[in-house]
Design an enzyme around this catalytic site. Structure first.
Site, PDB file in Angstrom:
ATOM      1  N   ALA A 173      -4.763   7.615  -4.366  1.00 57.70           N
ATOM      2  CA  ALA A 173      -3.660   6.951  -4.727  1.00 57.70           C
ATOM      3  C   ALA A 173      -3.505   5.326  -4.774  1.00 57.70           C
ATOM      4  CB  ALA A 173      -2.350   7.036  -3.282  1.00 57.70           C
ATOM      5  N   SER A 185       0.602  -1.398  -0.505  1.00 52.86           N
ATOM      6  CA  SER A 185      -0.116  -0.039  -0.311  1.00 52.86           C
ATOM      7  C   SER A 185       1.250   1.226   0.093  1.00 52.86           C
ATOM      8  CB  SER A 185      -1.514  -0.358   1.205  1.00 52.86           C
ATOM      9  OG  SER A 185      -2.059   1.269   1.116  1.00 52.86           O
ATOM     10  N   ASN A 186       0.256   2.601   0.294  1.00 49.86           N
ATOM     11  CA  ASN A 186       0.788   3.974   0.536  1.00 49.86           C
ATOM     12  C   ASN A 186       0.691   4.714   1.303  1.00 49.86           C
ATOM     13  OD1 ASN A 186      -1.205   5.413  -0.920  1.00 49.86           O
ATOM     14  ND2 ASN A 186      -0.784   4.247  -2.065  1.00 49.86           N
ATOM     15  N   HIS A 187       0.853   5.395   1.360  1.00 49.34           N
ATOM     16  CA  HIS A 187       0.354   6.398   3.295  1.00 49.34           C
ATOM     17  C   HIS A 187      -0.668   7.181   3.086  1.00 49.34           C
ATOM     18  CE1 HIS A 187       4.764   5.081   5.042  1.00 49.34           C
ATOM     19  NE2 HIS A 187       5.243   5.853   3.460  1.00 49.34           N
TER      20      HIS A 187
END
Length: 414
Positions: free
Chosen positions: A290, A222-224
């Site tokens: 995102a 995943s991402n932030h």
């Protein structure tokens, strides 16, 4: 003023905001309207009928039969008499009653009999306002052709801060004026405010938050992203009167506005499929999620045990949602995308603007302090398809969202 000479039925229900109805009556009467107040029994616990009768110069009605005279308050005649019915404040209870056709009190019977336009101005605590039942009831009432004057953001009687405050009486009068101007086909700056602006009833798709690409039943890539920017954009559109679908990856954020339809997804593929369905009927799409660029080729059906010193993971490209759906863009459809860059920012942003057939690209740079993932603020540069550049200072994400929605509204107005 267009309110002059109008016959207005004002429904007042059981909410702490009922005290504002006194000012609303005063403003309407001062503008030349003939105001008849209909109160529910619970409303009388918050403000007295005598106050509203004095201000409206008419006896307040609250029951089918007047106790003193035994005369009947004919709900059918009231419904035929009025040029507009405004229920302000509209409690959660009253919204539910009207949405489902209950008519065992005078106000709800008047609503069912009304032949005129009807405006509901909800007022309640933020958790009640966001509850799926209230959200569904507002959608239901709006689908019947009623108008919703959405609650405002601010401090509530509970001490909490959020959406649920009754729209200010001045706002309600202004909105009624704008409504009658619109009926006459008159363009006016009032139409650019509240729920009657260029975004009113526009079908808007917003994607938000991260995606999670499963490795096994326990782990994912995943991402932030927190989803804060996308949720703020969805809220700004909803407050402008748009019909918003929010396709959201996993976040800890609550529904940003009670009228928004949120579709929860997890993976990039799920986000693409949900977006593709909503895109077909959307007039505006904002790609603020995102989305993972790559996803594992194979997903283990059991937790992968820690054995080898090194572990390789084979990845494959995900579907580029903005590019794929941008290639299906219809004439008149407006698309806005985001570009979070760390180098050659504007050059990379313009490439995305062109390749994804966007009308605007919103550029974030991780080199700007206070911008990007996780912050409550953002600093953006917007580049439109004519490569005109709009620079914005660092500000709260709610204000950034309003700037973006204003750009789109200006395009529609032009």
């Amino acid at each position: 003023m267009l309110v002059n000479g109008k016959r207005i039925l004002l429904g007042v229900t059981g909410s702490i905001s009922a005290y504002k109805s006194a000012l609303l009556v005063r403003l309407l009467v001062k503008a030349g309207a003939d105001v008849q107040v209909v109160m529910t029994q619970s409303a009388q616990e918050f403000i007295t009928p005598l106050t509203l009768a004095t201000l409206s110069k008419r006896p307040v009605l609250s029951a089918f039969v007047n106790d003193a005279s035994g005369s009947w308050n004919n709900h059918v005649e009231l419904g035929l008499w009025a040029d507009v019915l405004v229920i302000a404040p509209a409690s959660a209870h009253t919204l539910a009653r009207c949405a489902h056709g209950f008519s065992d009190d005078l106000l709800s019977a008047v609503y069912l009999s009304a032949k005129c336009p009807v405006f509901f101005a909800p007022a309640m605590d933020l958790d009640m306002y966001r509850h799926p039942t209230t959200v569904e009831n507002l959608h239901r009432l709006e689908s019947f052709g009623n108008h919703i004057i959405h609650a405002e953001h601010g401090e509530l009687a509970s001490g909490l801060i959020g959406e649920g405050r009754l729209a200010e009486p001045e706002t309600i009068v202004e909105l009624l004026t704008a409504f009658w101007l619109q009926e006459q086909g008159v363009e006016n700056e009032l139409l650019g405010k509240h729920t009657l602006g260029p975004l009113q009833n526009k079908q808007v798709l917003v994607t938000a938050g991260p995606t999670q690409e499963a490795i096994d039943p326990v782990r994912f890539i995943s991402n932030h992203s927190t989803g804060k920017m996308g949720y703020a954009i969805a809220r700004a559109f909803a407050q402008a009167g748009a019909d918003v679908t929010l396709v959201s990856g996993p976040t800890a954020l609550p529904l940003p506005h009670p009228t928004i339809r949120r579709i929860n997804v997890r993976s990039a593929q799920e986000m693409f499929e949900a977006s593709q369905l909503a895109f077909a009927s959307s007039e505006i799409a904002v790609w603020s999620a995102a989305v993972a660029d790559y996803t594992p080729v194979f997903v283990a059906d059991q937790k992968i045990k820690k054995k080898e010193q090194q572990f390789s993971l084979e990845l494959t490209k995900t579907t580029d949602i903005a590019a794929t759906l941008g290639s299906q863009k219809r004439p008149g459809q407006l698309l806005m995308g985001f570009a979070l860059e760390t180098n050659d920012e504007r050059e990379n942003a313009v490439k995305k603007l062109r390749s994804k057939q966007l009308d605007w690209i919103v550029l974030n740079s991780l080199r700007d302090q206070g911008a990007g993932f996780g912050h409550d603020t953002n600093k953006i540069t917007v580049i439109d398809k004519d490569e005109q550049i709009h620079e914005f200072a660092l500000k709260p994400k709610d204000e950034v969202a309003q700037d973006l929605v204003n750009l789109i509204a200006q395009k529609l107005s032009a």
